[in-house]
Design an enzyme around this catalytic site. Structure first.
Site, short mmCIF file in Angstrom:
data_model
loop_
_atom_site.label_atom_id
_atom_site.label_comp_id
_atom_site.label_asym_id
_atom_site.label_seq_id
_atom_site.Cartn_x
_atom_site.Cartn_y
_atom_site.Cartn_z
N ASN A 171 20.79 22.78 19.81
CA ASN A 171 19.47 23.28 19.45
C ASN A 171 18.37 22.48 20.13
OD1 ASN A 171 20.29 25.40 17.88
ND2 ASN A 171 19.85 24.42 15.92
N ARG A 228 5.42 28.54 7.83
CA ARG A 228 6.37 29.50 8.35
C ARG A 228 6.95 30.44 7.30
NH1 ARG A 228 9.62 25.79 12.84
NH2 ARG A 228 8.05 26.00 14.47
N LEU A 255 12.12 17.30 16.21
CA LEU A 255 12.42 16.42 17.34
C LEU A 255 11.92 15.01 17.06
CD1 LEU A 255 11.71 18.70 20.46
CD2 LEU A 255 13.87 18.26 19.29
#
Length: 528
Positions: free
Chosen positions: A40, A273, A371
């Site tokens: 990913n 989201r 990340l």
């Protein structure tokens, strides 16, 4: 049989950051079931969030993270991760990491959903994951060994219950053993157990299932983030359309030309989201098509080359300025319970990246924090392992692995059916009936938690591990009788702060049975 100092399972950004920090101190083997870049992290279009702008602050980024996560997190964990992340990003910038810059040379900081200020660093426009993974790979030396195309099918424990290695299987069915005093799961999330997903096909929750079977505690598995904008190809998806597109000004409209986020949330297209995904889902359920109107985005093809290529590959024309979109599974907020260094409840076993539940993301991950989390926990765990070197001679004596063998499970269902059922019954909107339906279907497969997997194929093992993860998600979602973040129940549409605020659901393998408990009812011990 092979031994080393540290085994890392997975090859995403967290794994590579860990290996980079360890390579001058310890011998490292990275094991991945596919190729190194099949992760990913490599696919990540979005960037890395960090409070490095002139007007930005750690406290502001912390507040945005807590708000997006519906305050399900520990504020101290969040603040500490963002503090360390800021320092790490500043180091990478000075080290020459390939972050995008504006014409005047300043860093180009982007905006994404639920952020109150532009703080997203990108590389190569919408190719951040690719650029950063390549950057980290280039920094590794020959002291890091890669074992590719071997699937870890069991975490090995010794007679004291310590994790001391892994068992792998190659595509030809051959079994191999690797031993180390430190085993690190960095296998990513479980997005591809859903039929609509932005994840790499191989990301099916292996690490979560393996950790559970080895006795580690998991938490927050009901919180699944559905990305609002995957490229819609009718009943399938062509891949992710980054939130950065909306950050550059793209609008969400339906086939009547109506802006669907007006009146839904003050941040409109850049709302958290789960709110955007729920609205798009409701429009689609009414038979409407939802598009990203990209006409406000200047130089779209230059800024988003990988999205442009994806649309062209699937014959979606950008000439009319509209990209059809649908929500799909994107991120698993829950996972293997760890402390702030990556240690789990099983001695010798660690987890970093999306496979872990660190307390950072809460009920819904803030865009581009993943990340950052991988970089932070890769560095933290490296520091812990370097300062906690174990005596190799004493560890060698612990290679006698003891495990009571179960029977070989019979896999009688198609994994595609499980994925479709997960999307239908445990998807964006859940309720007691749909969750119970899926749980009954899972139980009807009659699979044990102490299965002997050696006689299965790689595909069958992956399907079995998907079943384990599906059980954990479904049971957790059934127990949490409220809607919070990525867990939305139509029969309990509101947050229940009386019964559920800051309460976690823990999943534990007790006597080969899945035990579900509340965190205050079970003391979680993280091993030093």
């Amino acid at each position: 049989m092979m031994s080393t100092d540290v085994i890392i399972v997975g090859s995403g950004i967290a794994a590579l950051q860990l290996a980079r920090q360890l390579q001058e101190h310890l011998n490292v083997i990275i094991i991945t079931k596919n190729k190194v870049k099949d992760s990913n992290s490599y696919l990540a279009q979005g960037g890395i969030a960090a409070p490095i702008g002139i007007l930005d602050k750690i406290e502001l980024h912390t507040r945005d993270t807590m708000t997006a996560g519906c305050n399900h997190q520990s504020i101290e964990v969040v603040k500490n991760v963002i503090r360390d992340g800021k320092r790490i990003i500043e180091y990478l910038i000075n080290d020459g990491a390939p972050f995008d810059r504006k014409a005047d040379g300043d860093l180009a900081l982007g905006m994404e959903g639920a952020h109150s200020i532009a703080r997203i660093l990108h590389s190569g426009g919408d190719q951040t994951g690719k650029y950063i993974v390549d950057y980290l790979l280039d920094s590794l030396t020959g002291k890091v060994r890669f074992v590719q195309e071997e699937m870890v099918c069991e975490l090995l424990r010794n007679e004291r219950g310590h994790c001391c290695g892994v068992k792998t299987m190659k595509s030809d069915g051959s079994i191999h053993h690797y031993f180390a005093p430190h085993v690190v799961l960095s296998t990513g999330g479980a997005g591809s157990i859903y039929s609509l997903s932005s994840n790499a096909p191989s990301v099916t929750g292996d690490g979560m299932a393996l950790a559970f079977l080895a006795g580690a505690a998991l938490s927050d598995m009901e919180f699944i983030q559905f990305h609002p904008t995957l490229l819609s190809l009718g009943t399938t998806s062509g891949g992710l359309v980054s939130e950065a597109v909306r950050g550059e000004g793209a609008l969400l409209i339906n086939d009547r030309g109506e802006r669907i986020m007006e009146g839904v949330h003050p941040q409109l297209e850049l709302a958290p989201r789960h709110i955007v995904a729920e609205k798009i889902n409701s429009e689609r359920n009414e038979g409407k098509t939802v598009y990203l109107d990209i006409t406000p985005v200047k130089e779209f093809k230059t800024k988003f080359p990988s999205i442009t290529k994806m649309c062209e590959t699937h014959h979606v024309s950008l000439s009319d300025g509209k990209i059809p979109v649908t929500p799909g599974c994107h991120f698993t907020m829950g996972g293997v319970v760890t402390d702030e260094e990556g240690k789990t409840t099983v001695n010798g076993l660690y987890a970093i990246g999306e496979v872990a539940c660190t307390g950072l993301h809460g009920a819904n991950r803030l865009a581009s924090n993943s990340l950052l989390e991988g970089l932070v926990f890769g560095e933290r765990l490296a520091h812990h392992l370097i300062t906690a070197k174990k005596n190799a001679a004493s560890f060698t004596a612990a290679y006698h692995v003891s495990k009571s063998r179960g029977t070989a499970p019979e896999i009688t269902f198609d994994p595609a059916e499980l994925k479709e059922r997960m999307m239908t019954d445990v998807g964006i909107i859940r309720n007691e009936q749909s969750l119970t339906n899926h749980l009954n279907w899972l139980k009807a497969q009659y699979l044990p938690y102490n299965a002997d997997l050696d006689r299965l194929s790689q595909d069958e093992i992956q399907t079995y591990l998907m079943w384990v993860v599906s059980m954990m998600i479904t049971q957790s979602a059934l127990l949490r009788t409220e809607s919070r973040g990525g867990h939305i129940r139509s029969d309990y549409p509101a947050e229940n702060n009386t019964d559920w605020f800051k309460r976690r659901i823990l999943l534990i393998n007790e006597n080969h049975q899945l035990k579900v408990v509340h965190d205050e009812q079970h003391k979680i011990e993280i091993y030093a």
